[in-house]
Design a protein around this motif. Structure first.
Motif, PDB file in Angstrom:
ATOM      1  N   GLU A 165       0.842  -1.215   0.000  1.00 49.41           N
ATOM      2  CA  GLU A 165       0.000   0.000   0.000  1.00 49.41           C
ATOM      3  C   GLU A 165       0.870   1.256   0.000  1.00 49.41           C
ATOM      4  N   GLU A 168       2.044   1.725  -3.502  1.00 47.43           N
ATOM      5  CA  GLU A 168       0.963   2.255  -4.338  1.00 47.43           C
ATOM      6  C   GLU A 168       0.809   3.761  -4.139  1.00 47.43           C
ATOM      7  N   PRO A 194      -6.762  -7.627  -5.858  1.00 47.30           N
ATOM      8  CA  PRO A 194      -6.978  -6.278  -6.408  1.00 47.30           C
ATOM      9  C   PRO A 194      -5.764  -5.362  -6.236  1.00 47.30           C
ATOM     10  N   LEU A 195      -5.093  -5.452  -5.086  1.00 46.86           N
ATOM     11  CA  LEU A 195      -3.920  -4.623  -4.836  1.00 46.86           C
ATOM     12  C   LEU A 195      -2.796  -4.992  -5.814  1.00 46.86           C
ATOM     13  N   GLN A 197      -3.140  -6.373  -8.678  1.00 48.03           N
ATOM     14  CA  GLN A 197      -3.564  -5.988 -10.023  1.00 48.03           C
ATOM     15  C   GLN A 197      -3.285  -4.510 -10.280  1.00 48.03           C
ATOM     16  N   ARG A 198      -3.577  -3.677  -9.295  1.00 47.47           N
ATOM     17  CA  ARG A 198      -3.312  -2.244  -9.467  1.00 47.47           C
ATOM     18  C   ARG A 198      -1.814  -1.981  -9.594  1.00 47.47           C
ATOM     19  N   LYS A 201      -0.382  -2.790 -12.957  1.00 53.65           N
ATOM     20  CA  LYS A 201      -0.718  -1.802 -13.993  1.00 53.65           C
ATOM     21  C   LYS A 201       0.061  -0.507 -13.813  1.00 53.65           C
ATOM     22  N   ASN A 202       0.213  -0.094 -12.576  1.00 57.02           N
ATOM     23  CA  ASN A 202       0.721   1.250 -12.321  1.00 57.02           C
ATOM     24  C   ASN A 202       2.234   1.332 -12.125  1.00 57.02           C
ATOM     25  N   ARG A 430      -6.661   4.177 -17.635  1.00 56.21           N
ATOM     26  CA  ARG A 430      -6.739   4.071 -16.176  1.00 56.21           C
ATOM     27  C   ARG A 430      -7.749   5.059 -15.604  1.00 56.21           C
ATOM     28  N   GLU A 433     -11.155   3.661 -16.251  1.00 55.89           N
ATOM     29  CA  GLU A 433     -11.433   2.557 -15.341  1.00 55.89           C
ATOM     30  C   GLU A 433     -11.784   3.080 -13.957  1.00 55.89           C
ATOM     31  N   SER A 434     -11.037   4.101 -13.504  1.00 54.64           N
ATOM     32  CA  SER A 434     -11.287   4.659 -12.184  1.00 54.64           C
ATOM     33  C   SER A 434     -12.651   5.341 -12.124  1.00 54.64           C
ATOM     34  N   GLU A 437     -15.344   2.311 -12.906  1.00 57.00           N
ATOM     35  CA  GLU A 437     -15.131   1.056 -12.189  1.00 57.00           C
ATOM     36  C   GLU A 437     -15.408  -0.135 -13.077  1.00 57.00           C
TER      37      GLU A 437
END
Length: 483
Positions: A165, A168, A194-195, A197-198, A201-202, A430, A433-434, A437
């Motif tokens: 986290e 991120e 989910p974490l 996955q983010r 991507k980022n 992105r 998507e944000s 959702e």
């Protein structure tokens, strides 16, 4: 020092000449079991060796190895005692950038098993907010997968999630979370998907994005993903001997005339010169001039790249080529690093086959004829492997997409423009998507333009070699793009 254990072969541990003293290490490992006095004496020997900066010694490698050899026979109390010491020394070695000692200590720590996790987690949690904690200590969190202690597993999960986290949020370097991500995968922590996955991507693909993607897929049961095997899961001999050989080579180079850097530069210069000379001689030979025109035009590039990759990545000179060398270069390095279409790779087998026959005719490679026949039998596999995106490195992945988009990849301005457009496209996806959702396919991995890589820095391609011995090595001009 008072030698309480006179029969033990202390002198073998202190000797610098000769081979690695396995019998002495085994003797100490047997003696240390259940003997706290000898354990303390080995602690003291390690500390003396560590502090004697200018005195050559292998004790900083031998003492951790002795504890690792003894580990299967140690009780939990003694493992905890030794683990506390080793973890402290691991952090100390990391702060001093003593990579060889650090690798050895990490393996020895892991050999103590999950019983050392409270110490590891205390250490990580104490520094997590400030810096993300010791990067090598995070490797040890993987031990949590081998314990049934629910409290330790839960605490490990919390620490790993907290680190990811922070990454991120941009508070900690991206690469520091790779081990934590794999620990969550090994612990089958589905809530972390989910974490991960983010992050996949980022984060930049080279700094952790690809690793987060692999950890997530492993956690989800992807059949092609397997967990990394940690050093402590292998026999002690497998991880100690390479470290010992590296240390021995370093001591030898330190004592010889001239710097190690100068020796490496001279070696590289001589190797590059020979590669160019052999390429030119082959190109002018009857075997090469008898090739069809479409093969002749790419023969110099293919032959030179074969020589270069064999030397840089396999440490093999032409007279040392084996099936293993050729397979590593033609079925791993070529597909991963050379950006070209099928037509180019269809030329590789016949050109390499001819080049090997020429090396045999020049009495450089006695086994050249049989190796040429072997390469011919690999023809279809070479082409298929090179055209499968699963085998492409990150740089080639981007270059191939640019080529197929009609971009002149030799034009730096055109490539910068293409990368900028792809980055903007990814950011827009992105943002969409944000806002809605709605799941969006992962964006194309973009290789970011980072500051210039130093010649002695680790190569960004992930090979583990120095940049100057990998992607930073000079190549001849060629039709295909070699990353």
């Amino acid at each position: 020092m008072a030698e309480t254990f006179a029969p033990l072969p202390w002198e073998d541990l202190r000797r610098m000449e000769g081979d690695l003293p396995w019998p002495a290490l085994e003797t100490f490992a047997e003696a240390v079991v259940g003997n706290p006095d000898l354990t303390q004496e080995l602690f003291a020997e390690y500390n003396r060796a560590w502090q004697a900066v200018d005195v050559p010694t292998y004790l900083d490698l031998y003492v951790p190895a002795i504890f690792a050899l003894a580990a299967p026979r140690l009780g939990d109390e003694q493992r905890c005692q030794i683990g506390d010491f080793l973890v402290d020394k691991l952090i100390e070695a990391g702060e001093e950038d003593a990579e060889i000692t650090e690798d050895t200590l990490l393996a020895a720590c892991g050999s103590m098993g999950p019983v050392i996790l409270p110490k590891v987690l205390d250490t990580l949690e104490a520094t997590l907010d400030a810096s993300g904690g010791s990067s090598r200590c995070w490797n040890l969190t993987a031990l949590a997968a081998k314990t049934e202690d629910a409290a330790v597993r839960h605490r490990t999960t919390q620490a790993c999630v907290r680190l990811l986290e922070q990454i991120e949020r941009g508070a900690v370097e991206e690469f520091l979370g790779i081990s934590a991500a794999w620990t969550l995968a090994l612990l089958k922590c589905a809530e972390a998907v989910p974490l991960l996955q983010r992050l996949s991507k980022n984060c930049s693909w080279l700094n952790g994005g690809a690793d987060y993607q692999e950890a997530m897929e492993f956690l989800q049961g992807h059949p092609d993903r397997t967990a990394y095997k940690e050093a402590w899961e292998r026999p002690v001999k497998e991880w100690l001997e390479p470290s010992w050989r590296t240390a021995r080579k370093w001591f030898a180079s330190r004592d010889s005339e001239g710097s190690d850097e100068e020796d490496e530069e001279r070696e590289e210069t001589a190797s590059r010169k020979r590669e160019c000379e052999l390429t030119d001689r082959f190109t002018a030979s009857l075997l090469a001039t008898d090739l069809p025109q479409n093969l002749r035009e790419d023969a110099p590039c293919i032959a030179h790249t074969l020589l270069e990759y064999a030397h840089v990545h396999e440490g093999a000179a032409p007279e040392e080529f084996t099936q293993q060398t050729l397979r590593a270069v033609l079925l791993d390095m070529f597909p991963r690093k050379i950006s070209a279409e099928r037509e180019y790779f269809e030329k590789v087998p016949p050109v390499v086959e001819t080049f090997l026959r020429w090396l045999a005719s020049e009495r450089i490679l006695p086994d050249g004829e049989s190796l040429a026949q072997t390469v011919r039998s690999w023809s279809d596999e070479i082409v298929a492997t090179a055209m499968d995106p699963e085998n492409w490195g990150p740089a080639k992945n981007v270059t191939m997409q640019a080529l197929r988009a009609g971009v002149d990849t030799t034009d730096q301005d055109a490539m910068r423009k293409y990368l900028y457009e792809q980055t903007q496209k990814a950011l827009e996806e992105r943002a969409y998507e944000s806002a809605y959702e709605t799941p969006v396919s992962p964006p194309i991995p973009i290789v970011e333009h980072s500051p210039k890589v130093g010649r002695n820095d680790p190569c960004p391609c992930g090979s583990g070699r120095k940049y100057k011995k990998c992607c930073g090595a000079p190549t001849k001009g060629q039709a295909a793009r070699v990353e």
